[in-house]
Design a protein around this motif. Structure first.
Motif, PDB file in Angstrom:
ATOM      1  N   GLY A   3      44.985  38.160  38.149  1.00 58.05           N
ATOM      2  CA  GLY A   3      43.500  38.080  38.310  1.00 58.05           C
ATOM      3  C   GLY A   3      42.787  37.361  39.630  1.00 58.05           C
ATOM      4  N   ALA A   4      43.294  36.203  39.641  1.00 56.12           N
ATOM      5  CA  ALA A   4      42.815  35.190  40.653  1.00 56.12           C
ATOM      6  C   ALA A   4      42.928  36.083  42.099  1.00 56.12           C
ATOM      7  N   ASN A   5      44.204  36.449  42.292  1.00 59.17           N
ATOM      8  CA  ASN A   5      44.290  37.217  43.660  1.00 59.17           C
ATOM      9  C   ASN A   5      43.435  38.437  43.733  1.00 59.17           C
ATOM     10  N   VAL A   6      43.198  39.077  42.783  1.00 59.09           N
ATOM     11  CA  VAL A   6      42.234  40.368  43.065  1.00 59.09           C
ATOM     12  C   VAL A   6      40.842  39.791  43.125  1.00 59.09           C
ATOM     13  N   GLN A   7      40.422  38.811  42.494  1.00 57.50           N
ATOM     14  CA  GLN A   7      39.232  38.090  42.751  1.00 57.50           C
ATOM     15  C   GLN A   7      38.856  37.636  44.201  1.00 57.50           C
ATOM     16  N   LYS A   8      40.074  36.996  44.707  1.00 60.60           N
ATOM     17  CA  LYS A   8      40.177  36.386  46.188  1.00 60.60           C
ATOM     18  C   LYS A   8      39.859  37.942  47.155  1.00 60.60           C
ATOM     19  N   ALA A   9      41.024  38.593  46.830  1.00 50.66           N
ATOM     20  CA  ALA A   9      40.785  39.928  47.576  1.00 50.66           C
ATOM     21  C   ALA A   9      39.374  40.582  47.504  1.00 50.66           C
ATOM     22  N   LEU A  10      38.878  40.911  46.348  1.00 50.84           N
ATOM     23  CA  LEU A  10      37.593  41.426  46.375  1.00 50.84           C
ATOM     24  C   LEU A  10      36.330  40.655  47.269  1.00 50.84           C
ATOM     25  N   ASN A  11      36.648  39.133  47.003  1.00 50.56           N
ATOM     26  CA  ASN A  11      35.771  38.420  47.775  1.00 50.56           C
ATOM     27  C   ASN A  11      35.874  38.439  49.051  1.00 50.56           C
ATOM     28  N   LEU A  12      36.936  38.797  49.705  1.00 48.91           N
ATOM     29  CA  LEU A  12      37.176  38.928  51.183  1.00 48.91           C
ATOM     30  C   LEU A  12      36.679  40.246  51.622  1.00 48.91           C
ATOM     31  N   LEU A  13      36.810  41.266  50.762  1.00 42.17           N
ATOM     32  CA  LEU A  13      36.131  42.449  50.878  1.00 42.17           C
ATOM     33  C   LEU A  13      34.599  42.602  50.987  1.00 42.17           C
ATOM     34  N   GLY A  14      33.978  41.627  50.592  1.00 38.08           N
ATOM     35  CA  GLY A  14      32.373  41.312  50.426  1.00 38.08           C
ATOM     36  C   GLY A  14      31.758  41.407  49.193  1.00 38.08           C
ATOM     37  N   PHE A  15      32.774  41.462  48.222  1.00 30.96           N
ATOM     38  CA  PHE A  15      31.869  41.460  46.791  1.00 30.96           C
ATOM     39  C   PHE A  15      31.630  39.634  46.384  1.00 30.96           C
ATOM     40  N   GLU A  16      30.638  39.381  46.558  1.00 30.77           N
ATOM     41  CA  GLU A  16      30.486  37.976  46.490  1.00 30.77           C
ATOM     42  C   GLU A  16      29.722  37.652  44.875  1.00 30.77           C
ATOM     43  N   ASN A  17      29.529  38.658  44.173  1.00 27.31           N
ATOM     44  CA  ASN A  17      29.008  38.281  42.771  1.00 27.31           C
ATOM     45  C   ASN A  17      29.649  38.373  41.655  1.00 27.31           C
ATOM     46  N   ILE A  18      31.128  37.846  41.749  1.00 24.89           N
ATOM     47  CA  ILE A  18      31.996  37.857  40.712  1.00 24.89           C
ATOM     48  C   ILE A  18      32.260  36.502  40.436  1.00 24.89           C
ATOM     49  N   ASP A  19      32.203  36.485  38.947  1.00 26.12           N
ATOM     50  CA  ASP A  19      32.421  35.198  38.326  1.00 26.12           C
ATOM     51  C   ASP A  19      33.925  34.809  37.963  1.00 26.12           C
ATOM     52  N   THR A  20      34.428  35.900  37.422  1.00 25.64           N
ATOM     53  CA  THR A  20      35.886  35.879  36.813  1.00 25.64           C
ATOM     54  C   THR A  20      36.453  37.121  37.096  1.00 25.64           C
ATOM     55  N   VAL A  21      37.840  37.257  37.125  1.00 29.94           N
ATOM     56  CA  VAL A  21      38.715  38.494  36.969  1.00 29.94           C
ATOM     57  C   VAL A  21      39.791  38.111  36.029  1.00 29.94           C
ATOM     58  N   LYS A  22      40.120  38.837  34.989  1.00 30.22           N
ATOM     59  CA  LYS A  22      41.173  38.434  34.252  1.00 30.22           C
ATOM     60  C   LYS A  22      42.098  39.846  34.049  1.00 30.22           C
ATOM     61  N   SER A  23      43.206  39.859  34.583  1.00 31.42           N
ATOM     62  CA  SER A  23      44.182  41.124  34.180  1.00 31.42           C
ATOM     63  C   SER A  23      44.752  41.176  32.858  1.00 31.42           C
ATOM     64  N   ALA A  24      44.987  42.350  32.574  1.00 34.90           N
ATOM     65  CA  ALA A  24      45.544  42.822  31.305  1.00 34.90           C
ATOM     66  C   ALA A  24      46.450  43.964  31.344  1.00 34.90           C
ATOM     67  N   LYS A  25      47.184  44.127  30.270  1.00 31.69           N
ATOM     68  CA  LYS A  25      48.188  45.435  30.344  1.00 31.69           C
ATOM     69  C   LYS A  25      47.771  46.327  29.242  1.00 31.69           C
ATOM     70  N   CYS A  26      47.804  47.414  29.364  1.00 35.85           N
ATOM     71  CA  CYS A  26      47.447  48.541  28.385  1.00 35.85           C
ATOM     72  C   CYS A  26      48.277  49.629  28.248  1.00 35.85           C
ATOM     73  N   TYR A  27      48.673  49.821  26.855  1.00 37.34           N
ATOM     74  CA  TYR A  27      49.231  51.018  26.433  1.00 37.34           C
ATOM     75  C   TYR A  27      48.753  52.024  25.753  1.00 37.34           C
ATOM     76  N   ARG A  28      48.745  53.163  26.072  1.00 35.01           N
ATOM     77  CA  ARG A  28      47.992  54.228  25.096  1.00 35.01           C
ATOM     78  C   ARG A  28      49.272  55.005  24.632  1.00 35.01           C
ATOM     79  N   VAL A  29      49.270  54.771  23.500  1.00 37.93           N
ATOM     80  CA  VAL A  29      50.301  55.246  22.447  1.00 37.93           C
ATOM     81  C   VAL A  29      49.807  56.437  21.532  1.00 37.93           C
ATOM     82  N   VAL A  30      50.590  57.707  21.548  1.00 35.33           N
ATOM     83  CA  VAL A  30      50.255  58.479  20.527  1.00 35.33           C
ATOM     84  C   VAL A  30      51.293  58.656  19.534  1.00 35.33           C
TER      85      VAL A  30
END
Lengths: 81, 81
Positions: B20-47
């Motif tokens: 999450g921290a690295n995604v936030q850093k990368a987004l900041n470098l791309l010019g997205f300045e208004n980000i407070d936090t980024v949290k990553s998670a894993k999702c599974y869709r199970v039928v």
């Protein structure tokens, strides 16, 4: 004011999903027999300063520019509850 | 009859989330300045074959036995829409 956005990056249908397949296999081995499919996806919860409309449009741009690869990924964006 | 369940495995609050921290850093470098936090998670869709009640209880067991590590993970389970 800030808005929490849930971004979900999944594989396009038809793309190979070895992680999902392996989770399904492991669950079967543990005795879960009634599983049809398992699909994996990556989620990011992003808190963006601004109202919902602004945050949703920023999240859309984030997916297009960094988070999703349009060749293999589908993404969905929603306000987190 | 089968039910599609969305399982979301996230880190407990306070756990380090370098992705999450690295995604936030990368987004900041791309010019997205208004980000407070980024949290990553894993999702599974199970039928799962069965009704909603059965599928939700099976998904709960799957998290406890395989998908989530109670030391570091929080999980949530919902019927997918």
């Amino acid at each position: 004011m800030s808005t929490e956005i849930e971004i979900r990056i999944g594989l396009k249908s038809g793309m190979a999903d070895p992680e999902g397949a392996n989770v399904q296999k492991a669950l079967n081995l543990l005795g879960f027999e009634n599983i049809d499919t398992v699909k994996s996806a990556k989620c990011y919860r992003v808190v963006i300063e601004g109202d919902e409309k602004y945050a949703l449009s920023e999240a859309e741009k984030m997916c297009q520019r960094l988070l999703a690869n349009p060749v293999v990924h589908d993404y969905s964006i929603a306000v987190a509850n």
